[in-house]
Design an enzyme around this catalytic site. Structure first.
Site, PDB file in Angstrom:
ATOM      1  N   CYS A   5      -7.905  -6.986   8.144  1.00 10.89           N
ATOM      2  CA  CYS A   5      -9.035  -6.770   8.881  1.00 10.89           C
ATOM      3  C   CYS A   5      -9.850  -5.837   7.858  1.00 10.89           C
ATOM      4  O   CYS A   5     -11.093  -5.992   7.573  1.00 10.89           O
ATOM      5  CB  CYS A   5      -9.130  -5.933  10.253  1.00 10.89           C
ATOM      6  SG  CYS A   5      -8.521  -6.571  11.605  1.00 10.89           S
TER       7      CYS A   5
ATOM      8  N   CYS B  34      -5.688  -2.312  10.667  1.00  8.74           N
ATOM      9  CA  CYS B  34      -5.047  -3.532  10.255  1.00  8.74           C
ATOM     10  C   CYS B  34      -5.455  -3.833   8.823  1.00  8.74           C
ATOM     11  O   CYS B  34      -6.599  -3.866   8.683  1.00  8.74           O
ATOM     12  CB  CYS B  34      -5.821  -4.591  11.113  1.00  8.74           C
ATOM     13  SG  CYS B  34      -5.360  -6.304  10.629  1.00  8.74           S
TER      14      CYS B  34
END
Length: 278
Positions: free
Chosen positions: A59, A56
């Site tokens: 993230c 991600c």
């Protein structure tokens, strides 16, 4: 006397250094990794939990902020954790995670989804000023500690397990995708039949059919012992014959038809004609 003072000063200085080192090491503390086996620890105390995935991009950019926030855990009297959804799919289903990164504030078993600012100062003020009180806890049916969410988490785990088998079949063994779907369909039918058979066996074992015996008078009764009484049988053919005979008598003797009389008259005419010629 001077040596004792020097010893005390050195000891105090050493303790000060140890305290600073301990404080600095705690300030750089990494978030605690939460897995399927230890996630129940968040039910006690106050926690901030992040759901993330290595692939991600959001993230990855948020990782430094979360690590810095974890360093403030001791001062804020809070525990900071992180959950990798790729390694713990059951927790992503249990917490019903639909986007990454997702932040949860947990206080004594009460779960709140934090959707505010993602800076370190925002996270610190959330805990220090107790702004989490303004966030409504998740509903009871979405509580990660409930039975239904546990079942949903198991479904997520099973789905990821099947996906792992599918990836192994296609990547390692080179099985075509269509053949994988056929294999999964056949296995689904077989498993369904087996489960259905087990369900029937369990029902027959735990809830057997009750035998209801017949009454004694029904058992002693034999159809051949019934009297054969034919008096109630009416022969309607006799009545039909009588009705037909009465109708014939009422009509009287039958007369010859028109065609027969015409033939007789024609024959008499021929006889007379022949006599006249003679």
């Amino acid at each position: 006397m001077i040596s004792i003072n020097c010893y005390l000063v050195s000891l105090l200085y050493l303790l000060h250094l140890l305290a600073n080192v301990s404080s600095q090491s705690y300030k750089t503390k990494e978030p605690i990794k939460i897995t399927d086996s230890n996630w129940t620890n968040v039910l006690e105390g106050e926690w901030m939990v992040e759901f993330m995935a290595p692939w991600c991009p959001a993230c990855k950019s948020f990782k430094d902020v979360w690590t810095e926030f974890a360093g403030w855990g001791y001062d804020l009297d809070i525990t900071v954790g992180v959950i990798d959804v790729t390694e713990n799919p059951g927790l992503s289903g249990r917490f019903l995670v639909t986007s990454l990164p997702t932040l949860y504030h947990v206080k004594d078993g009460n779960f709140r989804i934090y959707q505010g600012g993602r800076k370190t100062t925002d996270l610190i003020s959330l805990i220090d000023e107790k702004k989490w009180n303004a966030i409504e806890p998740v509903a009871w049916y979405r509580n990660p500690n409930s039975i239904q969410m546990g079942i949903l988490g198991n479904f997520f785990t099973a789905a990821m397990f099947i996906r792992g088998i599918y990836n192994t079949m296609t990547d390692v063994y080179g099985i075509p995708e269509w053949l994988c779907y056929v294999i999964f369909a056949i296995l689904t039918i077989i498993i369904g039949l087996i489960l259905g058979l087990l369900l029937v066996l369990c029902c027959d074992n735990f809830f057997p059919a009750k035998y209801i015996p017949l009454p004694p008078e029904r058992l002693a009764h034999k159809p051949k012992d019934d009297p054969t009484d034919d008096d109630d049988i009416i022969d309607d053919t006799v009545e039909q014959k009588q009705t037909k005979k009465t109708a014939l008598d009422s009509k009287g003797p039958s007369e010859p038809s028109g065609s027969a009389s015409q033939v007789a008259s024609d024959s008499e005419v021929r006889k007379r004609t022949q006599k006249a010629k003679a």
